[in-house]
Design a protein around this motif. Sequence first.
Motif, PDB file in Angstrom:
ATOM      1  N   ALA A 164      -7.656  18.844  -2.207  1.00  0.00           N
ATOM      2  CA  ALA A 164      -7.219  17.689  -2.850  1.00  0.00           C
ATOM      3  C   ALA A 164      -5.567  17.152  -2.474  1.00  0.00           C
ATOM      4  CB  ALA A 164      -7.288  17.550  -4.400  1.00  0.00           C
ATOM      5  N   VAL A 165      -4.737  18.167  -2.243  1.00  0.00           N
ATOM      6  CA  VAL A 165      -3.338  17.701  -2.151  1.00  0.00           C
ATOM      7  C   VAL A 165      -3.281  17.366  -0.701  1.00  0.00           C
ATOM      8  CG1 VAL A 165      -1.039  18.628  -1.782  1.00  0.00           C
ATOM      9  CG2 VAL A 165      -2.569  19.575  -3.750  1.00  0.00           C
ATOM     10  N   PRO A 166      -3.845  17.937   0.328  1.00  0.00           N
ATOM     11  CA  PRO A 166      -3.616  17.264   1.840  1.00  0.00           C
ATOM     12  C   PRO A 166      -4.422  15.824   1.742  1.00  0.00           C
ATOM     13  CG  PRO A 166      -4.560  19.533   1.952  1.00  0.00           C
ATOM     14  CD  PRO A 166      -4.493  19.066   0.616  1.00  0.00           C
ATOM     15  N   ILE A 167      -5.310  15.399   0.920  1.00  0.00           N
ATOM     16  CA  ILE A 167      -5.980  14.094   1.226  1.00  0.00           C
ATOM     17  C   ILE A 167      -5.213  13.144   0.250  1.00  0.00           C
ATOM     18  CG2 ILE A 167      -7.910  12.668   0.468  1.00  0.00           C
ATOM     19  CD1 ILE A 167      -9.723  15.210   0.762  1.00  0.00           C
ATOM     20  N   ALA A 168      -4.707  13.659  -0.701  1.00  0.00           N
ATOM     21  CA  ALA A 168      -3.503  12.824  -1.556  1.00  0.00           C
ATOM     22  C   ALA A 168      -2.409  12.453  -0.491  1.00  0.00           C
ATOM     23  CB  ALA A 168      -3.204  13.600  -2.946  1.00  0.00           C
ATOM     24  N   LEU A 169      -2.002  13.470   0.205  1.00  0.00           N
ATOM     25  CA  LEU A 169      -0.905  13.161   1.003  1.00  0.00           C
ATOM     26  C   LEU A 169      -0.917  12.097   1.748  1.00  0.00           C
ATOM     27  CD1 LEU A 169       2.216  13.783   1.538  1.00  0.00           C
ATOM     28  CD2 LEU A 169       1.409  15.510   3.107  1.00  0.00           C
ATOM     29  N   VAL A 170      -2.255  12.420   2.704  1.00  0.00           N
ATOM     30  CA  VAL A 170      -2.398  11.272   3.712  1.00  0.00           C
ATOM     31  C   VAL A 170      -2.843  10.065   3.137  1.00  0.00           C
ATOM     32  CG1 VAL A 170      -4.466  10.743   5.489  1.00  0.00           C
ATOM     33  CG2 VAL A 170      -3.683  13.091   5.202  1.00  0.00           C
ATOM     34  N   THR A 171      -3.493   9.991   1.899  1.00  0.00           N
ATOM     35  CA  THR A 171      -3.616   8.469   1.313  1.00  0.00           C
ATOM     36  C   THR A 171      -2.297   7.921   0.943  1.00  0.00           C
ATOM     37  OG1 THR A 171      -6.005   9.307   0.606  1.00  0.00           O
ATOM     38  CG2 THR A 171      -5.235   7.255  -0.202  1.00  0.00           C
ATOM     39  N   ALA A 172      -1.568   8.661   0.477  1.00  0.00           N
ATOM     40  CA  ALA A 172      -0.264   8.284   0.063  1.00  0.00           C
ATOM     41  C   ALA A 172       0.635   7.660   1.137  1.00  0.00           C
ATOM     42  CB  ALA A 172       0.529   9.320  -0.595  1.00  0.00           C
ATOM     43  N   VAL A 173       0.691   8.339   2.463  1.00  0.00           N
ATOM     44  CA  VAL A 173       1.476   7.917   3.444  1.00  0.00           C
ATOM     45  C   VAL A 173       0.782   6.635   3.937  1.00  0.00           C
ATOM     46  CG1 VAL A 173       2.144   8.786   5.882  1.00  0.00           C
ATOM     47  CG2 VAL A 173       2.034  10.213   3.992  1.00  0.00           C
ATOM     48  N   THR A 174      -0.406   6.586   4.033  1.00  0.00           N
ATOM     49  CA  THR A 174      -1.213   5.452   4.547  1.00  0.00           C
ATOM     50  C   THR A 174      -1.056   4.378   4.081  1.00  0.00           C
ATOM     51  OG1 THR A 174      -3.004   6.668   5.344  1.00  0.00           O
ATOM     52  CG2 THR A 174      -3.405   4.649   4.847  1.00  0.00           C
ATOM     53  N   CYS A 175      -0.972   4.460   2.448  1.00  0.00           N
ATOM     54  CA  CYS A 175      -0.731   3.006   1.579  1.00  0.00           C
ATOM     55  C   CYS A 175       0.698   2.750   1.885  1.00  0.00           C
ATOM     56  CB  CYS A 175      -1.018   3.577   0.160  1.00  0.00           C
ATOM     57  SG  CYS A 175      -2.938   3.652  -0.041  1.00  0.00           S
ATOM     58  N   ALA A 176       1.803   3.791   1.848  1.00  0.00           N
ATOM     59  CA  ALA A 176       3.185   3.530   2.076  1.00  0.00           C
ATOM     60  C   ALA A 176       3.504   2.840   3.144  1.00  0.00           C
ATOM     61  CB  ALA A 176       4.027   4.537   1.994  1.00  0.00           C
ATOM     62  N   LEU A 177       2.831   3.097   4.270  1.00  0.00           N
ATOM     63  CA  LEU A 177       3.214   2.674   5.638  1.00  0.00           C
ATOM     64  C   LEU A 177       2.427   1.133   5.720  1.00  0.00           C
ATOM     65  CD1 LEU A 177       2.102   5.384   8.079  1.00  0.00           C
ATOM     66  CD2 LEU A 177       4.338   4.455   7.595  1.00  0.00           C
ATOM     67  N   LEU A 178       1.244   0.986   4.953  1.00  0.00           N
ATOM     68  CA  LEU A 178       0.811  -0.516   5.142  1.00  0.00           C
ATOM     69  C   LEU A 178       1.657  -1.175   4.205  1.00  0.00           C
ATOM     70  CD1 LEU A 178      -2.934   0.474   4.367  1.00  0.00           C
ATOM     71  CD2 LEU A 178      -2.016  -0.552   6.330  1.00  0.00           C
ATOM     72  N   ALA A 179       2.294  -0.882   3.047  1.00  0.00           N
ATOM     73  CA  ALA A 179       3.074  -1.675   2.338  1.00  0.00           C
ATOM     74  C   ALA A 179       4.144  -1.821   2.976  1.00  0.00           C
ATOM     75  CB  ALA A 179       3.533  -0.846   0.959  1.00  0.00           C
ATOM     76  N   ALA A 180       4.817  -0.886   3.705  1.00  0.00           N
ATOM     77  CA  ALA A 180       6.152  -1.161   4.483  1.00  0.00           C
ATOM     78  C   ALA A 180       6.072  -2.396   5.613  1.00  0.00           C
ATOM     79  CB  ALA A 180       6.627  -0.070   4.993  1.00  0.00           C
ATOM     80  N   VAL A 181       4.836  -2.408   6.223  1.00  0.00           N
ATOM     81  CA  VAL A 181       4.771  -3.485   7.390  1.00  0.00           C
ATOM     82  C   VAL A 181       4.318  -4.556   6.818  1.00  0.00           C
ATOM     83  CG1 VAL A 181       4.588  -1.653   9.265  1.00  0.00           C
ATOM     84  CG2 VAL A 181       2.659  -2.496   8.003  1.00  0.00           C
ATOM     85  N   THR A 182       3.429  -4.554   5.829  1.00  0.00           N
ATOM     86  CA  THR A 182       2.923  -6.020   5.326  1.00  0.00           C
ATOM     87  C   THR A 182       3.582  -6.492   4.415  1.00  0.00           C
ATOM     88  OG1 THR A 182       0.625  -4.801   5.678  1.00  0.00           O
ATOM     89  CG2 THR A 182       0.642  -6.848   4.538  1.00  0.00           C
ATOM     90  N   GLY A 183       4.472  -5.832   3.544  1.00  0.00           N
ATOM     91  CA  GLY A 183       5.305  -6.423   2.674  1.00  0.00           C
ATOM     92  C   GLY A 183       4.739  -7.226   1.606  1.00  0.00           C
ATOM     93  N   LEU A 184       5.022  -8.327   0.816  1.00  0.00           N
ATOM     94  CA  LEU A 184       4.562  -8.670  -0.254  1.00  0.00           C
ATOM     95  C   LEU A 184       3.300  -9.956   0.009  1.00  0.00           C
ATOM     96  CD1 LEU A 184       7.312  -9.244  -2.646  1.00  0.00           C
ATOM     97  CD2 LEU A 184       5.459  -7.707  -2.803  1.00  0.00           C
ATOM     98  N   ARG A 185       2.950  -9.750   1.194  1.00  0.00           N
ATOM     99  CA  ARG A 185       1.799 -10.775   1.841  1.00  0.00           C
ATOM    100  C   ARG A 185       0.682 -10.271   1.032  1.00  0.00           C
ATOM    101  NH1 ARG A 185       3.450  -9.283   7.361  1.00  0.00           N
ATOM    102  NH2 ARG A 185       4.942 -10.946   8.096  1.00  0.00           N
ATOM    103  N   PRO A 186      -0.264 -11.397   0.385  1.00  0.00           N
ATOM    104  CA  PRO A 186      -1.499 -11.253  -0.262  1.00  0.00           C
ATOM    105  C   PRO A 186      -2.457 -10.259   0.525  1.00  0.00           C
ATOM    106  CG  PRO A 186      -1.450 -13.442   0.816  1.00  0.00           C
ATOM    107  CD  PRO A 186       0.020 -12.674   1.016  1.00  0.00           C
ATOM    108  N   GLU A 187      -2.587 -10.235   1.885  1.00  0.00           N
ATOM    109  CA  GLU A 187      -3.580  -9.264   2.255  1.00  0.00           C
ATOM    110  C   GLU A 187      -3.301  -7.897   1.904  1.00  0.00           C
ATOM    111  OE1 GLU A 187      -0.805 -10.786   5.998  1.00  0.00           O
ATOM    112  OE2 GLU A 187      -1.734 -11.475   4.112  1.00  0.00           O
ATOM    113  N   LEU A 188      -2.029  -7.470   1.553  1.00  0.00           N
ATOM    114  CA  LEU A 188      -1.864  -6.277   1.104  1.00  0.00           C
ATOM    115  C   LEU A 188      -2.562  -5.599   0.091  1.00  0.00           C
ATOM    116  CD1 LEU A 188       0.021  -3.705   1.521  1.00  0.00           C
ATOM    117  CD2 LEU A 188       1.458  -4.619  -0.490  1.00  0.00           C
ATOM    118  N   VAL A 189      -3.079  -6.234  -0.658  1.00  0.00           N
ATOM    119  CA  VAL A 189      -4.207  -5.880  -1.570  1.00  0.00           C
ATOM    120  C   VAL A 189      -5.469  -5.481  -1.003  1.00  0.00           C
ATOM    121  CG1 VAL A 189      -5.511  -6.765  -3.779  1.00  0.00           C
ATOM    122  CG2 VAL A 189      -3.153  -7.556  -3.504  1.00  0.00           C
ATOM    123  N   ALA A 190      -5.784  -6.099  -0.087  1.00  0.00           N
ATOM    124  CA  ALA A 190      -7.184  -5.482   0.564  1.00  0.00           C
ATOM    125  C   ALA A 190      -6.906  -4.315   1.478  1.00  0.00           C
ATOM    126  CB  ALA A 190      -7.644  -6.818   1.812  1.00  0.00           C
TER     127      ALA A 190
END
Length: 251
Positions: free
Chosen positions: A68-94
């Motif tokens: 679980a821990v490696p998968i949680a880490l990968v998913t956390a990094v993925t979501c953080a990067l998506l949030a960093a580059v997308t910002g508060l645009r509405p497509e971030l929810v998708a």
Amino acid sequence: MPVLLMVLAAAYGAAAGLLVPRPAYRLAVEPGEAWRAHCPGGHPVAGVWRGWVGPGRCRSCGSYGPRAVPIALVTAVTCALLAAVTGLRPELVAWLAAAPVAVLLAVVDWRVRRLPDVLTLPLAGGAVLLLGGAALDTGAAGSWGGALLGGLALAGFYYVLYLINPEGMGLGDVKLAIGLGVTLGWYGWAILITGAFAGLLLGALYGCGLLLRRAGRPERRNDGLKQAMPYGPFMIIGAFLGVLLGAAAAP
């Protein structure tokens, strides 16, 4: 706000990633087999929603499925990067909604070379609906029409590859391409082509690595490359890179 958004997205990704091992264990079966309903020790997989949501751990005999821990880490990094580059645009929810499903698909495909319809089709449908909602917001940076065309185009491309070589490309890859094409098409044709090419390139590099490895093992030179090569994870990574590029380049 960007830092806070990244932290919140990472926390969400980590929590969602911790829930991936259970469905990954249940879905990682060969075609024609029923989804697993018991842990390796024979105990029923119980939990919320018929045993699909919960930790990947049997209370009686310990853990099962991927760690679980490696998968949680990968998913956390993925979501953080998506949030960093997308910002508060509405497509971030998708993007945040799709990320855990994409990670789950990658894990299952890597383990059993299979992309279940119960994941690929909801991924595509969810992307269409969420991006359709995002398109109603004036702050959106993409096009819903482009997303729909992107899904059709990428699925059509992979379907042609499937017709050319059905032993090397499965219908699961074609169905996965629908959802990935929708996400890439949101940012336009250039991003669609870039993300699709990145996935193919990564898959080709991995395939070359397998060939070189088998070249040094004569007893395995005649093994079918396609039987040991999952395309889904590389398609997903390529789409992820494309979305990051599209979001970063969006005005």
